[in-house]
Every structure is written in C-alpha cells, then in structure tokens.
Write a protein that holds these residues in place. Structure first.
Motif, PDB file in Angstrom:
ATOM      1  N   MET A   1       0.864  -1.157  -0.063  1.00 22.58           N
ATOM      2  CA  MET A   1       0.137   0.106  -0.022  1.00 22.58           C
ATOM      3  C   MET A   1       0.888   1.238  -0.006  1.00 22.58           C
ATOM      4  O   MET A   1       0.378   2.162  -0.361  1.00 22.58           O
ATOM      5  N   GLY A   2       2.192   1.325   0.823  1.00 21.24           N
ATOM      6  CA  GLY A   2       3.033   2.363   0.846  1.00 21.24           C
ATOM      7  C   GLY A   2       3.417   2.909  -0.574  1.00 21.24           C
ATOM      8  O   GLY A   2       3.821   4.041  -0.994  1.00 21.24           O
ATOM      9  N   ILE A   3       3.918   1.730  -1.535  1.00 24.68           N
ATOM     10  CA  ILE A   3       4.227   2.174  -2.879  1.00 24.68           C
ATOM     11  C   ILE A   3       3.127   2.585  -3.535  1.00 24.68           C
ATOM     12  O   ILE A   3       3.627   3.781  -4.386  1.00 24.68           O
ATOM     13  N   LEU A   4       1.858   2.469  -3.588  1.00 29.43           N
ATOM     14  CA  LEU A   4       1.057   2.913  -4.356  1.00 29.43           C
ATOM     15  C   LEU A   4       0.586   4.499  -3.880  1.00 29.43           C
ATOM     16  O   LEU A   4       0.500   5.295  -4.774  1.00 29.43           O
ATOM     17  N   ARG A   5       0.491   4.501  -2.682  1.00 29.91           N
ATOM     18  CA  ARG A   5       0.403   5.840  -1.916  1.00 29.91           C
ATOM     19  C   ARG A   5       1.545   6.979  -2.687  1.00 29.91           C
ATOM     20  O   ARG A   5       1.343   7.929  -2.782  1.00 29.91           O
ATOM     21  N   SER A   6       2.748   6.397  -2.244  1.00 26.55           N
ATOM     22  CA  SER A   6       3.735   7.425  -2.702  1.00 26.55           C
ATOM     23  C   SER A   6       3.797   7.627  -4.131  1.00 26.55           C
ATOM     24  O   SER A   6       4.316   8.741  -4.623  1.00 26.55           O
ATOM     25  N   PHE A   8       1.352   7.482  -6.041  1.00 30.41           N
ATOM     26  CA  PHE A   8       0.259   8.525  -6.398  1.00 30.41           C
ATOM     27  C   PHE A   8       0.605   9.668  -5.935  1.00 30.41           C
ATOM     28  O   PHE A   8       0.436  10.769  -6.929  1.00 30.41           O
ATOM     29  N   GLN A   9       1.189  10.177  -4.883  1.00 32.12           N
ATOM     30  CA  GLN A   9       1.591  11.444  -4.622  1.00 32.12           C
ATOM     31  C   GLN A   9       2.488  12.007  -5.473  1.00 32.12           C
ATOM     32  O   GLN A   9       2.573  13.074  -5.607  1.00 32.12           O
ATOM     33  N   PHE A  10       3.561  11.203  -5.865  1.00 34.85           N
ATOM     34  CA  PHE A  10       4.380  11.838  -6.972  1.00 34.85           C
ATOM     35  C   PHE A  10       3.841  12.139  -8.190  1.00 34.85           C
ATOM     36  O   PHE A  10       4.271  13.188  -8.676  1.00 34.85           O
ATOM     37  N   PHE A  11       3.060  11.312  -8.666  1.00 36.92           N
ATOM     38  CA  PHE A  11       2.329  11.574  -9.840  1.00 36.92           C
ATOM     39  C   PHE A  11       1.469  12.928  -9.715  1.00 36.92           C
ATOM     40  O   PHE A  11       1.599  13.756 -10.711  1.00 36.92           O
ATOM     41  N   LEU A  12       0.925  12.968  -8.756  1.00 36.52           N
ATOM     42  CA  LEU A  12       0.025  14.243  -8.442  1.00 36.52           C
ATOM     43  C   LEU A  12       0.635  15.309  -8.268  1.00 36.52           C
ATOM     44  O   LEU A  12       0.549  16.320  -8.881  1.00 36.52           O
TER      45      LEU A  12
END
Length: 57
Positions: A1-6, A8-12
């Motif tokens: 879950m941490g990789i997806l969250r980070s 997504f934040q990087f992409f955003l």
C-alpha cells in the motif's frame, strides 16, 4: 500500500507542477540563483577588507 500511495503522491505533484509551469509565469530558478550569486560576489569583492602587507620582507 505504501508504494501505491507514494507513487500516487509523486504523480499528483508532478502533474500539478507541469500544469503550474505551463499556465503561470513561474520564474526560472536557475537564472535567479545565478543572478544572486553574481550579486553576492560583486558585493564581497567591493567590501572586502584589504590584505595586510608584511613590511618585514
């Protein structure tokens, strides 16, 4: 879950940065930093204390 969250934040963050850079007048940070360094160098050269001379030699 941490990789997806980070990820997504990087992409955003990247997408927001690209949008802002394209649609607003953002200053060139590299040029601004170089101008500041040149001004600091100029001030330092003008207000530097003169070197002490050794009259013993």
């Amino acid at each position: 879950m941490g990789i997806l969250r980070s990820g997504f934040q990087f992409f955003l963050g990247t997408a927001c940065g690209v949008y802002i850079a394209q649609n607003y007048n953002v200053p060139n940070i590299k040029k601004l930093a170089n101008t500041g360094l040149l001004m600091a160098k100029h001030i330092e050269e003008n207000y530097r204390k003169p070197k002490k001379r050794d009259d013993d030699e």
